[in-house]
Scaffold this active site. Sequence first.
Site, mmCIF file in Angstrom:
data_model
loop_
_atom_site.group_PDB
_atom_site.id
_atom_site.type_symbol
_atom_site.label_atom_id
_atom_site.label_comp_id
_atom_site.label_asym_id
_atom_site.label_seq_id
_atom_site.Cartn_x
_atom_site.Cartn_y
_atom_site.Cartn_z
ATOM 1 N N GLY A 1 0.805 -1.209 0.000
ATOM 2 C CA GLY A 1 0.000 0.000 0.000
ATOM 3 C C GLY A 1 0.838 1.259 0.000
ATOM 4 O O GLY A 1 1.983 1.276 -0.462
ATOM 5 N N THR B 1 4.253 0.995 1.865
ATOM 6 C CA THR B 1 5.164 0.126 1.110
ATOM 7 C C THR B 1 5.679 0.833 -0.130
ATOM 8 O O THR B 1 6.861 0.726 -0.492
ATOM 9 C CB THR B 1 4.437 -1.164 0.709
ATOM 10 N N THR C 1 -4.213 -3.006 -1.600
ATOM 11 C CA THR C 1 -4.981 -2.633 -0.424
ATOM 12 C C THR C 1 -6.443 -2.935 -0.665
ATOM 13 O O THR C 1 -7.004 -2.520 -1.682
ATOM 14 C CB THR C 1 -4.823 -1.140 -0.066
ATOM 15 N N ASP D 1 -8.674 -1.657 0.996
ATOM 16 C CA ASP D 1 -9.400 -0.424 1.303
ATOM 17 C C ASP D 1 -9.671 0.414 0.061
ATOM 18 O O ASP D 1 -10.447 1.369 0.117
ATOM 19 C CB ASP D 1 -8.621 0.427 2.308
#
Length: 554
Positions: A291, A294, A320, A322
């Site tokens: 994400g 990272t 991710t 999300d």
Amino acid sequence: MALVAATPLHSPVVSVSCRQLEGRTLKTSFLQPRAVVPFSIRSWNLSAPADRLRGDSRRSRRTNRNLTAIRSQDGKAGLESQDDFPDMSTEEFNRRFTLPHLNDLFNVQPMRSTFCTKSSCPLPSETNNSSSRWEDLRKVFVHDDDRVLLKTIKYANPTSSGAECFDEDCNFHHQWVPRAGPRSKIYFDPSEVKAAIVTCGGLCPGLNDVIRQIVLTLDVYGVKRMLGITYGYRGFFEESLEPIVLTRHLVQNIHLAGGSLLGVSRGGAKTSDIVDTLQEKGINMLFVLGGNGTHAGANAIHEEARRRRMKLAVVGVPKTIDNDILLMDKTFGFDTAVEEAQRAINTAYIEANSAYNGIGIVKLMGRQSGFIAMHASLASGQVDVCLIPEVPFALDGGHGVLQHIQHLIEERGKAVICVAEGAGQDLLPTNNGTDPSGNPILGDIGTHLQREIKKYFKAASITVDIKYIDPTYMIRACRANASDGILCAVLGQNAVHGAFAGYSGITVGIANNHYVYLPIPEVISHARNVDPDSRMWHRCLTSTGQPDFIANSS
């Protein structure tokens, strides 16, 4: 999160031939100060470069209300505050979205691509006469100058739902970014490539799918040396963590299971230590799955490698559930997360519907962004209240959540609530701790909501039956569904194509249903958020039937 300064550039990101761009300037927030502060206290004018390119900025409803629509003398609608339209030249946009390339530092002569969709290839060499075979493959490749539009909607007025305008007249400006895919010329000799793959952060459906496709595509190019770095960035510096030798045979069926073949972890070593390891192992292609945090690490590795003048390609693949990466339609794992969330919501609905005055509460992932909760609520059709981090709400009072839940119990005899983990943090005790990735440790809004509902109905002498469901780790540990499987496959393939094309410090994503390459700094400045003025949030409110005052209470 501090960003690394823009790197030297390779070539113009776009040949501006469109008449619409001649003599114009783009209006964005690039030229505003980029203070490193929590986004929750940023004004629109301090937003990061990518904020307003796709309508992904996190604008509070309070901010929107302060921008009063007015009419100018010529009758055109505008905004009272002109500070929201800072100038940004076309040249500046092109500069920021130009992809860093190996030829920024080295004079690398490209060679004819070894990529072929037919397993029986090889492609013809530069010296033989098999030109017809090469011509048969002419449409396999993507031209270096192919571009994809980031923004496709022409809003007629700044007051249009979800409108993101670059000036008071809402003029449309073309914003082109490089198209992803295999190039006919490559900048690495496959026989000299030693590639590495690392997965960082938390688990996400589709990690194994991406690993598999990276390995298979490297194999098609002719790469024979491939390593899997175990347990995230930690695998670069802990001596006890040995890398895994990756082969086509090893990865062939790993996509049939959830998790990551390589393991994951948060945090990691110093950038210099990681680059030292890359040099020692002779790695010249690094694929990083993770994400925002990272990717920030990947960009730091890219910058350090350039400082040392290493011929290293660093390519990210956004991971991710999300769905909170800027400029992209979606990230892999998101569709699977929404699909799996349906099981929890359906369970909560059955429990609530079967009990006397039943209330079902489902807490879903979404630290800063409520995309999973919003999409899961809309998809299920069974949610009565959806609470997300981007929209403040009050529990108590005549315009609070508790009052509305009482109304639902009295009118329907049940209520189903879906709440994102980052919602309502202002209602919980402050916790200044952070996890190894530097993310704030959140309070548990789910259990808090459960307690407050119990207290409220007990005080009102109303009997209720509350069931609380938290499927967090069930959602992220499962195998990717078909939609995410396809997305993972294409992202993995395009990551390899981007590395062989000589790019570094980039990430691959999908924008307006096309696959693109983007410079990492443009997608990691902060999390992408649900726009409370967007059509999708309005659709969710229409589906749940919750009053708008729940979202607006402060």
